[in-house]
Design an enzyme around this catalytic site. Structure first.
Site, PDB file in Angstrom:
ATOM      1  N   HIS A  61      -0.880   0.585  -0.993  1.00 40.00           N
ATOM      2  CA  HIS A  61      -1.370   1.330  -2.160  1.00 40.00           C
ATOM      3  C   HIS A  61      -1.432   2.808  -1.799  1.00 40.00           C
ATOM      4  O   HIS A  61      -1.232   3.173  -0.643  1.00 40.00           O
ATOM      5  CB  HIS A  61      -2.719   0.791  -2.637  1.00 40.00           C
ATOM      6  CG  HIS A  61      -3.860   0.998  -1.684  1.00 40.00           C
ATOM      7  ND1 HIS A  61      -3.876   0.454  -0.411  1.00 40.00           N
ATOM      8  CD2 HIS A  61      -5.029   1.691  -1.809  1.00 40.00           C
ATOM      9  CE1 HIS A  61      -5.001   0.788   0.186  1.00 40.00           C
ATOM     10  NE2 HIS A  61      -5.723   1.549  -0.619  1.00 40.00           N
ATOM     11  N   ASP A  65      -5.943   7.391   2.871  1.00 40.11           N
ATOM     12  CA  ASP A  65      -6.089   6.836   4.228  1.00 40.11           C
ATOM     13  C   ASP A  65      -4.951   5.885   4.596  1.00 40.11           C
ATOM     14  O   ASP A  65      -4.878   5.423   5.735  1.00 40.11           O
ATOM     15  CB  ASP A  65      -7.460   6.158   4.425  1.00 40.11           C
ATOM     16  CG  ASP A  65      -7.745   5.035   3.433  1.00 40.11           C
ATOM     17  OD1 ASP A  65      -7.374   5.169   2.254  1.00 40.11           O
ATOM     18  OD2 ASP A  65      -8.353   4.029   3.836  1.00 40.11           O
ATOM     19  N   HIS A  66      -4.036   5.631   3.637  1.00 40.26           N
ATOM     20  CA  HIS A  66      -2.900   4.741   3.913  1.00 40.26           C
ATOM     21  C   HIS A  66      -1.558   5.460   3.868  1.00 40.26           C
ATOM     22  O   HIS A  66      -0.531   4.870   4.227  1.00 40.26           O
ATOM     23  CB  HIS A  66      -2.889   3.569   2.922  1.00 40.26           C
ATOM     24  CG  HIS A  66      -4.114   2.708   3.038  1.00 40.26           C
ATOM     25  ND1 HIS A  66      -4.103   1.468   3.627  1.00 40.26           N
ATOM     26  CD2 HIS A  66      -5.405   2.939   2.675  1.00 40.26           C
ATOM     27  CE1 HIS A  66      -5.331   0.962   3.617  1.00 40.26           C
ATOM     28  NE2 HIS A  66      -6.135   1.843   3.047  1.00 40.26           N
TER      29      HIS A  66
HETATM   30 ZN   LIG Z   1      -8.242   2.167   2.698  1.00 40.23          ZN
HETATM   31 ZN   LIG Z   2      -7.877   1.955  -0.886  1.00 37.05          ZN
END
Ligand SMILES: [Zn+2]
Ligand SMILES: [Zn+2]
Length: 311
Positions: A61, A65-66
């Protein structure tokens, strides 16, 4: 066999010991980077796996943070030209954000020195080679188009050389045809069927990876019976209301999913700085004993006979 190398296992922000979400899933010569949080490059270096062939990226997603590590990774790839192209798979909204990050910030209008392909996923199969495939399945979290990934080896039947010997089938192309599933006609006129030299159908290894998730009910059908489930566990039950508010799971909810879906091994990641690791483990293990908490640079091999599970 699938191998998973955890590069970052922290939730939302890094901690001293944990980087932001990223892991590599390998199968023979194929490697996939799943999510790419800030700091992923340095974790790749620390892990010793190298950057070679690390150009297929699956995004769960579009939360920062990804994905923020993609900027640095592309910047490095542009200088080294260690790879020929970059393939990024994800949902529409994640790809829109990644497009802005890569094309409007990193490249800043310049032409990319290597092709960058953004592949929009829909639920279902999207990658298949000789012996395994990857499917995407919907995951409910804040925002739309979030995906989990199911890695599945193809089922296969083992070749039984003693049966082939007994039937006087010579080693070489004839045996290979039988293994491939085709009947063959022998020089003496006999027809040999593949079933005569193959063992029973053995299901392939299955590994499911779920990123951030606010609900487990819809996941049961996709992770049913997998050999290993990797999933987030951002909260403990004592803060279940906060987990619900931010569409995350508690360790207990993740463990209940593993139990309901009958998975073999559960590996928890996306661990928050607010808790002690042993408390997260204890909460999950009270429901599902075969559970592990991933740490940065941990490597798990997912095989049919999992020696670590044999008492
Ligand atoms: Zn996350
Ligand atoms: Zn998330």
């Amino acid at each position: 066999m699938f191998e998973i190398i955890f590069l970052g296992t922290s939730a939302s922000a890094p901690s001293v010991r944990r980087g932001l979400s990223a892991q590599v899933i390998q199968h023979n010569e194929y490697r996939f980077l799943v999510d790419c949080g800030e700091g992923t490059q340095r974790q790749i270096l620390q892990s010793g796996i190298g950057f070679k062939r690390l150009n297929q990226i699956l995004i769960t997603h579009g939360h920062l943070d990804h994905i923020l590590g993609l900027a640095g990774l592309l910047s490095t790839y542009m200088r080294w030209e260690a790879i020929d192209c970059l393939d990024i798979y994800g949902g529409r909204s994640a790809l829109d954000r990644i497009h802005d990050l890569l094309f409007n910030i990193v490249l800043w209008g310049a032409k990319p020195p290597i092709p960058i392909e953004l592949h929009e996923l829909k639920p279902g199969l999207f990658f298949e080679v000789d012996d395994f495939s990857i499917s995407a399945f919907p995951v409910s979290h804040r925002g739309s188009d979030n995906f989990g990934y199911l890695f599945e080896e193809h089922s296969r039947r083992a070749f039984l050389p003693e049966k082939a010997d007994a039937l006087n089938i010579p080693p070489g192309p004839v045996r290979r045809e039988l293994v491939a599933g085709s009947p063959v006609k022998m020089p003496d006129g006999r027809m040999i069927q593949p079933e005569e030299v193959l063992g029973p159908l053995t299901p392939g290894i299955r590994l499911a990876h779920v990123g951030d998730s606010g609900d487990t009910t819809s996941l049961v059908e996709y992770v049913k019976g997998v050999d290993a489930l990797v999933i987030e566990a951002t909260y403990l039950e004592e803060e279940a209301d906060m987990a619900k508010e931010f569409a995350h799971l508690t360790a207990r909810q993740a463990a209940e999913l593993a139990q309901t879906a009958g998975v073999n091994k559960l590996i928890l990641t996306h661990i928050s700085r607010r808790y002690r690791e042993k408390d997260v483990l204890a909460e999950a293990a009270s429901v599902f004993p075969n559970v592990f908490i991933a740490r940065d640079l941990d490597v798990y091999q997912i095989k049919r006979v999992d020696v670590s599970d044999v008492p």
